[in-house]
Design an enzyme around this catalytic site. Structure first.
Site, PDB file in Angstrom:
ATOM      1  N   ARG A 260      -3.285   8.905   2.774  1.00 47.35           N
ATOM      2  CA  ARG A 260      -1.837   8.951   2.586  1.00 47.35           C
ATOM      3  C   ARG A 260      -1.448  10.172   1.753  1.00 47.35           C
ATOM      4  NH1 ARG A 260      -0.550   2.481   1.496  1.00 47.35           N
ATOM      5  NH2 ARG A 260      -1.707   1.786   3.355  1.00 47.35           N
ATOM      6  N   ARG A 275      -3.112   5.775  -7.789  1.00 51.17           N
ATOM      7  CA  ARG A 275      -2.493   6.303  -6.569  1.00 51.17           C
ATOM      8  C   ARG A 275      -3.248   7.545  -6.131  1.00 51.17           C
ATOM      9  NH1 ARG A 275       2.439   5.377  -4.393  1.00 51.17           N
ATOM     10  NH2 ARG A 275       3.063   4.231  -6.231  1.00 51.17           N
ATOM     11  N   GLU A 347      -0.468  -3.676  -7.459  1.00 47.85           N
ATOM     12  CA  GLU A 347      -0.439  -4.175  -6.090  1.00 47.85           C
ATOM     13  C   GLU A 347      -1.770  -3.876  -5.398  1.00 47.85           C
ATOM     14  OE1 GLU A 347       2.810  -2.532  -3.838  1.00 47.85           O
ATOM     15  OE2 GLU A 347       1.745  -2.956  -1.972  1.00 47.85           O
ATOM     16  N   SER A 350      -0.818  -6.280   0.563  1.00 46.81           N
ATOM     17  CA  SER A 350       0.470  -6.625   1.153  1.00 46.81           C
ATOM     18  C   SER A 350       0.176  -7.446   2.387  1.00 46.81           C
ATOM     19  CB  SER A 350       1.238  -5.373   1.575  1.00 46.81           C
ATOM     20  OG  SER A 350       1.835  -4.767   0.467  1.00 46.81           O
ATOM     21  N   ARG A 389      -7.581  -0.227  -6.888  1.00 47.35           N
ATOM     22  CA  ARG A 389      -6.944  -1.027  -7.926  1.00 47.35           C
ATOM     23  C   ARG A 389      -7.752  -2.283  -8.239  1.00 47.35           C
ATOM     24  NH1 ARG A 389      -0.858  -0.146  -5.489  1.00 47.35           N
ATOM     25  NH2 ARG A 389      -0.841   2.118  -5.807  1.00 47.35           N
TER      26      ARG A 389
END
Length: 421
Positions: A260, A275, A347, A350, A389
């Site tokens: 990403r 990130r 997070e 998802s 994470r």
RNA sequence: GGAGAGGUGCCGGAGUGGCUGAACGGGGCGGCCUGCUAAGCCGUUGUAGGGAGUAAUCCCUACCCAGGGUUCGAAUCCCUGCCUCUCCGCCA
């Protein structure tokens, strides 16, 4: 994407969805074009009907050796008119399509309405970790134990690229194997090892394109994209297929690295592993019958939660508000793990139900029973889990006052050691 | 990377400019028949869009990988793309 007929018949529902998701798709433009489109269709089809009739007459006349020149000349005009109308029709349809593919999915009725401050914590699991020493953030632990090569990899590949070494690399591999084993052996998912690049159409199928193109790594020479998540290759496995109703539900799990660009996110969470441009993730993907998708959504979320439970990491489940919901999702639960060193909820998963939104884009259907009309499947996916994470939470929550990290019990057989030192 | 072949309905497989939404075979479905060995006979079997009707339904249009083009008219001719297969080369 949404069905054009559905949009036409439920414009207010769609308008609300666009508004609630904070999107700005041009619904009114689409509706006006749709009216125009149907006018053109009426005209062009009656012209074509005439053409078909006369064209048969021409064949008859030629067979009877009659002179058809006059009729042919007349038909030439009709043919030209049809071409003209066809062009208008194509133009209208293209414009409609361009708007249609940018209209977001409609949030489910159970989703809280509003901006991200309306996200709802629906449950929490595990004890908040407590230590009588001052816990370090993961990047300091990783640095001290030589688990992550922050500086060298940045020099090599650029900022926000991260490589692992020694037991850090082993931890990465251990987590991937642990998660894949859990999903495939205990939770009923079939393991997939997909390509890590996909074509444009596949990126479109799951909804990354056209909206998020700037966030994707693109290889122009071949017009291929590095996968941002295994969701893309795995969901597109059944693109353009009509599945047998008896095959459903289909559960897949897959590991891929995720690429990403994180365009527009610079300066946010830049420290450590929070990130990064390339990270590992194990994903779960489901293809199910529409009437079961919300039940399957809860189960999928539970499957992801089990990973955290087995790792002994405290987490909470957050139902995302409409304003935080992704473009393609109808409903989404985020799993947030608590990291003691950063004192933050992060997070790590998802879990989304896309209903038939992706299936319509990717044309994935099923036949409920023999001879029945094909219907769109419902697709779901959830991370199980994103690794960096998770690694943060393990390093921070399992750190000791001696500067070592205790390996969570379920990972020991994969790690070969009980303590990272 | 080079050379060639090909993509037709649920499947196999015809079809090279008009009468082909598509022969023929298989499968599926419906029916008939039958004591003779998982048989025979008949019928039926796609999707989408637009329009008419309360509705069952009917009419029109499009679709033979996808998108353009030629033509009064294209599954059939031309171009582009995607995919599959074969041979050669290269390669972990």
């Amino acid at each position: 994407m949404l069905d054009l007929k559905f949009i036409r018949e439920n414009p207010e529902l769609v308008r609300k969805a666009i508004q609630d998701k904070g999107d700005k798709a041009d619904l009114d433009g689409l509706l006006a074009l749709d009216v125009k489109r149907r006018e053109i269709i009426g005209e062009v089809e009656s012209a074509r009907a005439r053409q078909n009739r006369v064209t048969l007459q021409i064949a008859e006349m030629k067979k009877a050796k009659q002179d058809a020149a006059a009729v042919i000349a007349e038909m030439r005009a009709v043919s030209d008119r049809i071409k003209e109308l066809d062009e208008q029709l194509r133009d209208a349809e293209e414009k409609i399509y361009q708007i249609q593919i940018r209209i977001p999915n409609i949030p489910h009725a159970s989703v809280p309405v509003g901006d991200p401050s309306h996200n709802q914590v629906v449950r929490q699991w595990g004890e908040m970790p407590k230590q009588d020493f001052k816990p370090l953030p993961h990047y300091e632990i990783a640095e001290k134990l030589g688990l992550v090569d922050f500086n060298r990899t940045s020099r090599m590949s650029g900022a926000s690229f991260v490589g692992y070494r020694g037991l850090g690399a082993r931890l990465e591999r251990a987590l991937i194997n642990f998660m894949l084993d859990l999903h495939s052996e205990k939770q009923g998912y079939t393991e997939i090892a997909p390509p890590f690049v996909t074509k444009r159409e596949s990126m479109f199928g799951t909804g990354q394109l056209p909206k998020l193109e700037e966030d994707m790594y693109h290889i122009p020479l071949d017009d291929l994209f590095l996968v941002p998540t295994a969701e893309v290759p795995v969901t597109n496995l059944h693109r353009e297929e009509v599945l047998d109703g008896e095959e459903l539900p289909i559960f897949y799990t897959a590991y891929t690295p995720c690429f990403r660009r994180e365009a527009g996110a610079y300066g946010k969470d830049t420290r450590g592993l929070v990130r990064i441009h390339q990270f590992d993730k194990v994903e779960m993907v489901k293809f199910v019958k529409p009437e079961t998708s919300y039940e399957e959504h809860e189960k999928l979320t539970a499957n992801a939660e089990e990973v955290l439970q087995l790792l002994g990491l405290p987490y909470r489940v957050v139902s995302l508000a409409t304003g935080d919901l992704s473009f393609s999702a109808a409903k989404c639960y985020d799993l947030e793990v608590y990291a003691m060193g950063m004192e933050k909820w992060l997070e790590v998963s998802s879990c989304s139900n896309f209903e038939d939104f992706q299936a319509r884009r990717a044309n994935i259907r099923f036949r409920p029973f023999k001879g029945a009309k094909p219907e769109y499947v419902h697709t779901l996916n959830g991370s199980g889990l994103a690794l960096p994470r998770t690694v943060i939470a393990i390093l921070e929550n399992y750190q000791t006052d001696e500067g070592t990290v205790t390996v969570p019990a379920v990972l020991r057989k994969y790690m070969g050691v009980d303590v990272i030192r």
